[in-house]
Design a protein around this motif. Structure first.
Motif, PDB file in Angstrom:
ATOM      1  N   GLY A 141       0.791  -1.228   0.000  1.00  0.00           N
ATOM      2  CA  GLY A 141       0.000   0.000   0.000  1.00  0.00           C
ATOM      3  C   GLY A 141       0.825   1.280   0.000  1.00  0.00           C
ATOM      4  N   ARG A 142       2.143   1.171   0.009  1.00  0.00           N
ATOM      5  CA  ARG A 142       3.001   2.359   0.017  1.00  0.00           C
ATOM      6  C   ARG A 142       3.471   2.723  -1.388  1.00  0.00           C
ATOM      7  NH1 ARG A 142       4.936   3.429   5.392  1.00  0.00           N
ATOM      8  NH2 ARG A 142       5.293   5.507   4.564  1.00  0.00           N
ATOM      9  N   ALA A 143       2.919   2.019  -2.385  1.00  0.00           N
ATOM     10  CA  ALA A 143       3.205   2.309  -3.790  1.00  0.00           C
ATOM     11  C   ALA A 143       1.990   1.915  -4.617  1.00  0.00           C
ATOM     12  CB  ALA A 143       4.432   1.533  -4.256  1.00  0.00           C
ATOM     13  N   HIS A 144       1.843   2.591  -5.750  1.00  0.00           N
ATOM     14  CA  HIS A 144       0.727   2.313  -6.656  1.00  0.00           C
ATOM     15  C   HIS A 144       1.250   2.308  -8.086  1.00  0.00           C
ATOM     16  CE1 HIS A 144      -2.147   2.808  -3.417  1.00  0.00           C
ATOM     17  NE2 HIS A 144      -1.427   3.831  -3.038  1.00  0.00           N
ATOM     18  N   PRO A 145       0.633   1.518  -8.947  1.00  0.00           N
ATOM     19  CA  PRO A 145       1.077   1.496 -10.338  1.00  0.00           C
ATOM     20  C   PRO A 145       0.955   2.872 -10.987  1.00  0.00           C
ATOM     21  CG  PRO A 145      -0.436  -0.314  -9.897  1.00  0.00           C
ATOM     22  CD  PRO A 145      -0.466   0.584  -8.701  1.00  0.00           C
ATOM     23  N   SER A 146       1.893   3.189 -11.828  1.00  0.00           N
ATOM     24  CA  SER A 146       1.868   4.417 -12.614  1.00  0.00           C
ATOM     25  C   SER A 146       1.116   4.143 -13.911  1.00  0.00           C
ATOM     26  CB  SER A 146       3.302   4.856 -12.913  1.00  0.00           C
ATOM     27  OG  SER A 146       3.328   5.885 -13.882  1.00  0.00           O
ATOM     28  N   GLU A 147       0.778   5.195 -14.592  1.00  0.00           N
ATOM     29  CA  GLU A 147       0.145   5.073 -15.899  1.00  0.00           C
ATOM     30  C   GLU A 147       1.172   4.614 -16.932  1.00  0.00           C
ATOM     31  OE1 GLU A 147       0.334   8.068 -14.161  1.00  0.00           O
ATOM     32  OE2 GLU A 147      -1.526   7.635 -13.101  1.00  0.00           O
ATOM     33  N   ARG A 148       2.446   4.810 -16.631  1.00  0.00           N
ATOM     34  CA  ARG A 148       3.515   4.430 -17.561  1.00  0.00           C
ATOM     35  C   ARG A 148       3.973   3.005 -17.261  1.00  0.00           C
ATOM     36  NH1 ARG A 148       8.254   8.200 -18.222  1.00  0.00           N
ATOM     37  NH2 ARG A 148       8.553   7.990 -15.984  1.00  0.00           N
ATOM     38  N   ASP A 149       4.273   2.261 -18.305  1.00  0.00           N
ATOM     39  CA  ASP A 149       4.764   0.889 -18.146  1.00  0.00           C
ATOM     40  C   ASP A 149       6.027   0.868 -17.296  1.00  0.00           C
ATOM     41  OD1 ASP A 149       2.739  -0.159 -19.692  1.00  0.00           O
ATOM     42  OD2 ASP A 149       3.936  -0.251 -21.523  1.00  0.00           O
ATOM     43  N   ASN A 150       6.125  -0.146 -16.456  1.00  0.00           N
ATOM     44  CA  ASN A 150       7.315  -0.416 -15.659  1.00  0.00           C
ATOM     45  C   ASN A 150       7.671   0.721 -14.690  1.00  0.00           C
ATOM     46  OD1 ASN A 150       9.045  -2.608 -15.177  1.00  0.00           O
ATOM     47  ND2 ASN A 150      10.739  -1.485 -16.087  1.00  0.00           N
ATOM     48  N   HIS A 151       6.660   1.462 -14.242  1.00  0.00           N
ATOM     49  CA  HIS A 151       6.841   2.552 -13.283  1.00  0.00           C
ATOM     50  C   HIS A 151       5.789   2.432 -12.180  1.00  0.00           C
ATOM     51  CE1 HIS A 151       9.135   4.234 -16.601  1.00  0.00           C
ATOM     52  NE2 HIS A 151       9.619   5.134 -15.768  1.00  0.00           N
ATOM     53  N   LEU A 152       6.114   3.000 -11.038  1.00  0.00           N
ATOM     54  CA  LEU A 152       5.122   3.068  -9.971  1.00  0.00           C
ATOM     55  C   LEU A 152       5.296   4.352  -9.191  1.00  0.00           C
ATOM     56  CD1 LEU A 152       6.621   2.118  -7.023  1.00  0.00           C
ATOM     57  CD2 LEU A 152       6.661   0.018  -8.287  1.00  0.00           C
ATOM     58  N   TRP A 153       4.255   4.701  -8.461  1.00  0.00           N
ATOM     59  CA  TRP A 153       4.265   5.885  -7.603  1.00  0.00           C
ATOM     60  C   TRP A 153       4.636   5.446  -6.191  1.00  0.00           C
ATOM     61  CZ3 TRP A 153       4.269  10.451  -9.720  1.00  0.00           C
ATOM     62  CH2 TRP A 153       3.641  10.658 -10.951  1.00  0.00           C
ATOM     63  N   MET A 154       5.782   5.920  -5.707  1.00  0.00           N
ATOM     64  CA  MET A 154       6.296   5.568  -4.385  1.00  0.00           C
ATOM     65  C   MET A 154       5.918   6.623  -3.360  1.00  0.00           C
ATOM     66  SD  MET A 154       7.989   2.773  -4.229  1.00  0.00           S
ATOM     67  CE  MET A 154       8.323   3.155  -2.545  1.00  0.00           C
ATOM     68  N   ASP A 155       5.507   6.180  -2.207  1.00  0.00           N
ATOM     69  CA  ASP A 155       5.200   7.054  -1.087  1.00  0.00           C
ATOM     70  C   ASP A 155       6.495   7.748  -0.640  1.00  0.00           C
ATOM     71  OD1 ASP A 155       4.489   8.175   1.359  1.00  0.00           O
ATOM     72  OD2 ASP A 155       3.473   6.378   2.081  1.00  0.00           O
ATOM     73  N   ILE A 156       6.544   9.079  -0.720  1.00  0.00           N
ATOM     74  CA  ILE A 156       7.737   9.828  -0.345  1.00  0.00           C
ATOM     75  C   ILE A 156       8.058   9.633   1.134  1.00  0.00           C
ATOM     76  CG2 ILE A 156       8.682  12.165  -0.073  1.00  0.00           C
ATOM     77  CD1 ILE A 156       7.135  12.881  -2.692  1.00  0.00           C
ATOM     78  N   ASN A 167       2.596  13.723  -2.659  1.00  0.00           N
ATOM     79  CA  ASN A 167       2.909  12.653  -1.700  1.00  0.00           C
ATOM     80  C   ASN A 167       3.701  11.497  -2.291  1.00  0.00           C
ATOM     81  OD1 ASN A 167       1.434  13.969   0.326  1.00  0.00           O
ATOM     82  ND2 ASN A 167      -0.461  13.055  -0.404  1.00  0.00           N
ATOM     83  N   ARG A 168       3.764  11.415  -3.612  1.00  0.00           N
ATOM     84  CA  ARG A 168       4.418  10.270  -4.253  1.00  0.00           C
ATOM     85  C   ARG A 168       5.364  10.740  -5.347  1.00  0.00           C
ATOM     86  NH1 ARG A 168      -1.012   7.954  -3.832  1.00  0.00           N
ATOM     87  NH2 ARG A 168      -0.934   6.508  -2.070  1.00  0.00           N
ATOM     88  N   VAL A 169       6.428   9.983  -5.498  1.00  0.00           N
ATOM     89  CA  VAL A 169       7.395  10.223  -6.564  1.00  0.00           C
ATOM     90  C   VAL A 169       7.386   9.004  -7.484  1.00  0.00           C
ATOM     91  CG1 VAL A 169       9.321   9.360  -5.133  1.00  0.00           C
ATOM     92  CG2 VAL A 169       9.801  10.861  -7.087  1.00  0.00           C
ATOM     93  N   GLU A 170       7.453   9.262  -8.785  1.00  0.00           N
ATOM     94  CA  GLU A 170       7.425   8.163  -9.741  1.00  0.00           C
ATOM     95  C   GLU A 170       8.815   7.529  -9.842  1.00  0.00           C
ATOM     96  OE1 GLU A 170       5.143   7.364 -13.867  1.00  0.00           O
ATOM     97  OE2 GLU A 170       6.477   9.088 -13.862  1.00  0.00           O
ATOM     98  N   ALA A 171       8.837   6.219  -9.848  1.00  0.00           N
ATOM     99  CA  ALA A 171      10.088   5.469  -9.941  1.00  0.00           C
ATOM    100  C   ALA A 171       9.941   4.379 -10.984  1.00  0.00           C
ATOM    101  CB  ALA A 171      10.431   4.841  -8.598  1.00  0.00           C
ATOM    102  N   HIS A 172      11.026   4.107 -11.688  1.00  0.00           N
ATOM    103  CA  HIS A 172      10.984   2.983 -12.622  1.00  0.00           C
ATOM    104  C   HIS A 172      11.446   1.723 -11.905  1.00  0.00           C
ATOM    105  CE1 HIS A 172      15.192   4.302 -13.143  1.00  0.00           C
ATOM    106  NE2 HIS A 172      15.437   3.055 -13.466  1.00  0.00           N
ATOM    107  N   ILE A 173      11.047   0.599 -12.449  1.00  0.00           N
ATOM    108  CA  ILE A 173      11.393  -0.719 -11.903  1.00  0.00           C
ATOM    109  C   ILE A 173      12.572  -1.262 -12.701  1.00  0.00           C
ATOM    110  CG2 ILE A 173      10.580  -3.090 -11.582  1.00  0.00           C
ATOM    111  CD1 ILE A 173       8.977  -1.240  -9.905  1.00  0.00           C
ATOM    112  N   GLN A 174      13.526  -1.816 -12.006  1.00  0.00           N
ATOM    113  CA  GLN A 174      14.596  -2.537 -12.692  1.00  0.00           C
ATOM    114  C   GLN A 174      15.018  -3.723 -11.844  1.00  0.00           C
ATOM    115  OE1 GLN A 174      17.363   0.806 -13.114  1.00  0.00           O
ATOM    116  NE2 GLN A 174      18.846  -0.366 -11.932  1.00  0.00           N
ATOM    117  N   ALA A 175      15.718  -4.634 -12.471  1.00  0.00           N
ATOM    118  CA  ALA A 175      16.177  -5.829 -11.767  1.00  0.00           C
ATOM    119  C   ALA A 175      17.216  -5.428 -10.725  1.00  0.00           C
ATOM    120  CB  ALA A 175      16.792  -6.813 -12.749  1.00  0.00           C
ATOM    121  N   PRO A 176      17.281  -6.184  -9.632  1.00  0.00           N
ATOM    122  CA  PRO A 176      18.297  -5.894  -8.620  1.00  0.00           C
ATOM    123  C   PRO A 176      19.703  -6.057  -9.200  1.00  0.00           C
ATOM    124  CG  PRO A 176      16.726  -7.543  -7.838  1.00  0.00           C
ATOM    125  CD  PRO A 176      16.438  -7.316  -9.279  1.00  0.00           C
ATOM    126  N   PRO A 177      20.667  -5.348  -8.630  1.00  0.00           N
ATOM    127  CA  PRO A 177      22.044  -5.523  -9.110  1.00  0.00           C
ATOM    128  C   PRO A 177      22.505  -6.951  -8.822  1.00  0.00           C
ATOM    129  CG  PRO A 177      21.982  -4.111  -7.157  1.00  0.00           C
ATOM    130  CD  PRO A 177      20.567  -4.396  -7.541  1.00  0.00           C
TER     131      PRO A 177
END
Length: 102
Positions: free
Chosen positions: A37-52, A89-99
């Motif tokens: 519940g501290r993040a929600h899907p973004s309208e953009r593929d492979n992105h989400l809105w993160m709770d600041i 309240n939220r910043v958009e972040a992209h998803i990537q594989a862990p290092p």
């Protein structure tokens, strides 16, 4: 900096204010589920809105006055590019594989 999702949720590379993403083995749905519940899907593929607020919580003791000033500057840059939600309240972040940990 990035939020790492694995056995838990941690903030890694917390003093790198030049990038922000979520590292997870999986997709947006996996990240949203892990963040409870501290993040929600973004309208953009492979992105989400993160709770600041979550980012600040994960920073823990690293979030001193200097860190907060740099984080606020990062958020201002994000806002200039449309990466902060309308409520601020939220910043958009992209998803990537862990290092890889070779």
């Amino acid at each position: 900096m990035y939020i790492a999702i694995g056995d838990g949720v941690t903030l890694e590379d917390e003093n790198n204010f030049g990038e922000f993403h979520v590292a997870v083995d999986g997709d947006v749905a996996a990240a949203v589920a892990a963040l409870g519940g501290r993040a929600h899907p973004s309208e953009r593929d492979n992105h989400l809105w993160m709770d600041i607020a979550l980012v600040r919580e994960l920073a823990g003791e690293a979030a001193d006055t200097a860190w907060e000033e740099r984080f606020e500057a990062m958020l201002a840059f994000a806002a200039d590019h449309g990466w902060i939600d309308d409520a601020g309240n939220r910043v958009e972040a992209h998803i990537q594989a862990p290092p890889s940990r070779g």
